[in-house]
Write an enzyme that holds these catalytic residues in place. Structure first.
Site, PDB file in Angstrom:
ATOM      1  N   ASP A   1     -56.590  69.726 -72.362  1.00 41.22           N
ATOM      2  CA  ASP A   1     -57.678  68.921 -72.417  1.00 41.22           C
ATOM      3  C   ASP A   1     -58.634  68.710 -71.217  1.00 41.22           C
ATOM      4  OD1 ASP A   1     -56.411  67.927 -74.597  1.00 41.22           O
ATOM      5  OD2 ASP A   1     -55.211  66.622 -73.803  1.00 41.22           O
TER       6      ASP A   1
ATOM      7  N   GLY B   1     -57.129  69.676 -79.708  1.00 43.65           N
ATOM      8  CA  GLY B   1     -58.068  69.041 -80.055  1.00 43.65           C
ATOM      9  C   GLY B   1     -59.439  69.362 -79.166  1.00 43.65           C
TER      10      GLY B   1
ATOM     11  N   GLN C   1     -54.740  74.533 -75.207  1.00 48.29           N
ATOM     12  CA  GLN C   1     -53.782  74.216 -74.238  1.00 48.29           C
ATOM     13  C   GLN C   1     -54.189  74.606 -72.902  1.00 48.29           C
ATOM     14  OE1 GLN C   1     -52.180  75.746 -77.196  1.00 48.29           O
ATOM     15  NE2 GLN C   1     -52.642  73.884 -78.050  1.00 48.29           N
TER      16      GLN C   1
HETATM   17  P1  GDP Z   1     -60.230  70.129 -74.564  1.00 43.97           P
HETATM   18  O1  GDP Z   1     -59.017  70.168 -75.353  1.00 43.97           O
HETATM   19  O2  GDP Z   1     -60.016  71.147 -73.101  1.00 43.97           O
HETATM   20  O3  GDP Z   1     -61.341  70.858 -75.254  1.00 43.97           O
HETATM   21  O4  GDP Z   1     -60.523  68.816 -73.894  1.00 43.97           O
HETATM   22  P2  GDP Z   1     -60.547  67.432 -74.931  1.00 43.97           P
HETATM   23  O5  GDP Z   1     -61.730  67.446 -75.883  1.00 43.97           O
HETATM   24  O6  GDP Z   1     -59.218  67.266 -75.514  1.00 43.97           O
HETATM   25  O7  GDP Z   1     -60.676  66.212 -73.733  1.00 43.97           O
HETATM   26  C1  GDP Z   1     -61.632  66.284 -72.969  1.00 43.97           C
HETATM   27  C2  GDP Z   1     -62.357  64.804 -73.070  1.00 43.97           C
HETATM   28  O8  GDP Z   1     -63.158  64.601 -72.056  1.00 43.97           O
HETATM   29  C3  GDP Z   1     -63.087  64.675 -74.345  1.00 43.97           C
HETATM   30  O9  GDP Z   1     -62.981  63.321 -74.666  1.00 43.97           O
HETATM   31  C4  GDP Z   1     -64.274  64.919 -73.898  1.00 43.97           C
HETATM   32  O10 GDP Z   1     -65.598  64.268 -74.734  1.00 43.97           O
HETATM   33  C5  GDP Z   1     -64.537  64.324 -72.400  1.00 43.97           C
HETATM   34  N1  GDP Z   1     -65.405  65.181 -71.371  1.00 43.97           N
HETATM   35  C6  GDP Z   1     -65.591  66.454 -71.248  1.00 43.97           C
HETATM   36  N2  GDP Z   1     -66.232  66.805 -70.180  1.00 43.97           N
HETATM   37  C7  GDP Z   1     -66.363  65.362 -69.583  1.00 43.97           C
HETATM   38  C8  GDP Z   1     -67.094  65.142 -68.336  1.00 43.97           C
HETATM   39  O11 GDP Z   1     -67.526  65.827 -67.509  1.00 43.97           O
HETATM   40  N3  GDP Z   1     -67.009  63.560 -68.148  1.00 43.97           N
HETATM   41  C9  GDP Z   1     -66.303  62.789 -68.803  1.00 43.97           C
HETATM   42  N4  GDP Z   1     -66.523  61.339 -68.676  1.00 43.97           N
HETATM   43  N5  GDP Z   1     -65.895  63.485 -70.027  1.00 43.97           N
HETATM   44  C10 GDP Z   1     -65.837  64.588 -70.360  1.00 43.97           C
HETATM   45  P1  IMO Z   2     -55.920  71.169 -76.188  1.00 42.47           P
HETATM   46  O1  IMO Z   2     -56.252  72.572 -76.532  1.00 42.47           O
HETATM   47  C1  IMO Z   2     -52.833  68.647 -74.236  1.00 42.47           C
HETATM   48  C2  IMO Z   2     -48.816  69.423 -75.371  1.00 42.47           C
HETATM   49  C3  IMO Z   2     -48.164  68.461 -76.105  1.00 42.47           C
HETATM   50  C4  IMO Z   2     -46.570  68.620 -75.617  1.00 42.47           C
HETATM   51  C5  IMO Z   2     -46.411  70.287 -75.574  1.00 42.47           C
HETATM   52  C6  IMO Z   2     -45.801  70.694 -76.654  1.00 42.47           C
HETATM   53  O2  IMO Z   2     -56.586  70.258 -76.790  1.00 42.47           O
HETATM   54  O3  IMO Z   2     -56.045  71.343 -74.529  1.00 42.47           O
HETATM   55  P2  IMO Z   2     -46.753  71.288 -79.303  1.00 42.47           P
HETATM   56  O4  IMO Z   2     -47.337  70.376 -80.301  1.00 42.47           O
HETATM   57  O5  IMO Z   2     -47.436  72.410 -78.817  1.00 42.47           O
HETATM   58  O6  IMO Z   2     -45.264  71.569 -79.431  1.00 42.47           O
HETATM   59  O7  IMO Z   2     -46.586  70.408 -77.835  1.00 42.47           O
HETATM   60  O8  IMO Z   2     -47.744  70.520 -75.251  1.00 42.47           O
HETATM   61  N1  IMO Z   2     -50.006  69.920 -75.922  1.00 42.47           N
HETATM   62  C7  IMO Z   2     -51.256  69.720 -75.454  1.00 42.47           C
HETATM   63  N2  IMO Z   2     -51.565  68.839 -74.505  1.00 42.47           N
HETATM   64  N3  IMO Z   2     -53.898  69.542 -74.853  1.00 42.47           N
HETATM   65  C8  IMO Z   2     -53.527  70.308 -75.859  1.00 42.47           C
HETATM   66  O9  IMO Z   2     -54.288  71.109 -76.595  1.00 42.47           O
HETATM   67  C9  IMO Z   2     -52.030  70.411 -76.453  1.00 42.47           C
HETATM   68  N4  IMO Z   2     -51.548  71.098 -77.226  1.00 42.47           N
HETATM   69  C10 IMO Z   2     -50.005  70.675 -77.012  1.00 42.47           C
HETATM   70  O10 IMO Z   2     -48.421  67.061 -75.835  1.00 42.47           O
HETATM   71  O11 IMO Z   2     -46.363  68.045 -74.500  1.00 42.47           O
HETATM   72 MG    MG Z   3     -57.940  68.830 -76.102  1.00 42.20          MG
END
Ligand code: GDP
Ligand code: IMO
Ligand code: MG
Length: 423
Positions: A13, A40, A224
């Site tokens: 994330d 996600g 991840q």
């Molecule tokens: P990913 O899994 O690495 O693609 O990241 P996610 O989408 O799960 O989580 C990142 C979250 O931070 C999302 O809600 C983005 O919209 C938000 N986000 C990304 N970059 C920034 C930033 O520079 N500032 C803020 N406030 N939110 C951000």
């Molecule tokens: P993105 O690509 C954050 C975490 C789960 C759990 C562990 C194992 O959005 O960064 P799993 O479903 O793989 O068996 O879960 O890994 N996890 C993530 N945490 N971002 C993700 O993906 C994750 N994918 C799995 O919360 O702790």
């Molecule tokens: Mg994510």
């Protein structure tokens, strides 16, 4: 050198989806190489917000081809929902979204097995997203899995049924209560498979090999983060794939000498969702502020993310394991307003001060040692150039660059595509 990598350096994330979307204009091809719908990836532009789970984050750029590589695990049901969610975008999926025949399929019973395993673990559960990731990779390495290419065989339903029956026996072994209707799950899976078969399946390693030969620019999108890597993460609280740079080679069939830039992406602080150790985790007002300002809720499960200070010991370790060549720092805007920022630069580990990431970072053995830096007050979200940055942010950037020995090439100051500052 035709394949660049973008990888999360923390517990996921970090903002990978956003930066892949920003970088896609420089690339012909975007490819996912591991993970599955546990991911996600959020993209925000033109007032739209999208969360992608299995589809690569280049999908909104008309010229880019998106490849789901052999290392990915695909749930046809979730995959179709994702495609349907993009219906208003006029994407020619058959042309721009290509799927490796060697990618493994997540069956409904893989999801049930995930749930059964977590239930049986009780308080020691991994905190899995319950998408069936672990059981699917177990079948892959156990050489029992079902692959996308199997769907082109006349007897694919027999393969499905054989594996399903095996899983049902395994579920019995767990001896936990699960509520499901197998007929419903089967029907939904079969319908989704028919939709999936309308897309283009490819021998992806050959496709990528030809693309490299033709000098196409390729970006591999990680899912991840490095601390969730099955080998190098905080085992057993990890996912079941190699999320680090080497995973891109095996998950795409690309040789190590074809890898170019490695973009390492991290949040200016740290978050984690699910169970497992997290040395710099905060349980106070500061942690609550990060969670609130950063809207720290999981993009796949909606669970609250745990928050804490930046962990330099872990960040340096991730840079090392991945061979990071450029850093991207995300969510700098979330730190506006703190008087003092803390960065963990060493651990007190079993009574000793250490600067490397040890075998286990169980909470009873690890205490973070912090370096303090002055915070900044300015709102960064409207800034469009680094010249507008407060001095304290420049100092924070310089500190991280000096600690890691790697340049920060992007600072992100908000979730929108436009809130991206090139350094
Ligand atoms: P990913 O899994 O690495 O693609 O990241 P996610 O989408 O799960 O989580 C990142 C979250 O931070 C999302 O809600 C983005 O919209 C938000 N986000 C990304 N970059 C920034 C930033 O520079 N500032 C803020 N406030 N939110 C951000
Ligand atoms: P993105 O690509 C954050 C975490 C789960 C759990 C562990 C194992 O959005 O960064 P799993 O479903 O793989 O068996 O879960 O890994 N996890 C993530 N945490 N971002 C993700 O993906 C994750 N994918 C799995 O919360 O702790
Ligand atoms: Mg994510």
């Amino acid at each position: 050198m035709a394949v660049d990598l973008l990888l999360g350096l923390q517990w996921g994330d970090e903002g990978k989806g956003k930066i892949v979307d920003v970088l896609t204009k420089k690339y012909n091809l975007i490819s996912r190489f591991q993970g599955g719908p546990n991911a996600g990836h959020t993209l925000i532009f033109d007032g739209h917000k999208h969360v992608l789970h299995t589809i690569p984050s280049g999908i909104f750029h008309k010229e880019a081809i998106n490849v789901v590589g052999n290392g990915v695990v695909i749930d046809p049901v979730i995959f179709n929902n994702e495609i349907e969610g993009l219906s208003k975008f006029d994407v020619d999926f058959k042309k721009v979204l290509l799927i490796s025949r060697k990618a493994h399929l997540i069956l409904p019973t893989h999801r049930l097995l995930d749930a059964a395993s977590e239930k049986a673990k009780g308080k020691d559960k991994i905190g899995s997203t319950l998408k069936g990731i672990g059981p699917t990779y177990m079948d892959k390495t156990g050489r029992n899995g079902m692959r996308v290419g199997d769907l082109e065989l006349d007897n694919w339903k027999e393969i499905f049924e054989k594996l399903t029956q095996k899983h049902l026996k395994m579920i019995e072994f767990y001896d936990v209560e699960l509520d499901y209707d197998l007929d419903d799950l089967r029907t939904c899976f079969f319908n989704s498979v028919e939709k999936l078969k309308e897309l283009t399946f490819i021998d992806s390693e050959e496709y990528l090999h030809q693309a490299i030969k033709a000098d196409k620019k390729i970006l591999a999108e990680g899912a991840q983060g490095s601390l969730l890597d099955v080998d190098f993460g905080t085992y057993p609280f990890v996912t079941s794939s190699n999320t680090t740079a080497a995973g891109a080679c095996t998950g795409l069939g690309v040789a190590p000498n074809q890898i170019g830039e490695v973009y390492g992406i991290f949040k200016a602080y740290t978050t984690r969702v699910g169970s497992g150790p997290f040395p710099t985790e905060l349980f106070d007002e500061d942690g609550a502020t990060m969670a609130k300002v950063g809207h720290e809720f999981g993009a796949t499960t909606g669970r609250p993310r745990r928050c804490g200070w930046l962990d330099m010991v872990a960040l340096k370790y991730a840079c090392q394991v991945n061979g990071v060549t450029q850093l991207n720092m995300m969510k700098a805007d979330v730190l506006s307003g703190f008087d003092t920022l803390k960065v963990c630069t060493a651990y007190e580990y079993k009574g000793e001060v250490i600067k490397h990431f040890p075998y286990n970072i169980e909470p009873e053995n690890v205490k973070p040692i912090y370096t303090e830096l002055k915070g900044w007050q300015a709102d960064l979200t409207e800034m469009t150039s680094k010249d507008q940055f407060p001095q304290e942010l420049n100092d924070y950037v310089t500190f991280i660059e000096q600690e890691t020995g790697i340049k920060i090439s992007i600072v992100s100051v908000g979730p929108d595509r436009k809130q991206t500052i090139l350094m």
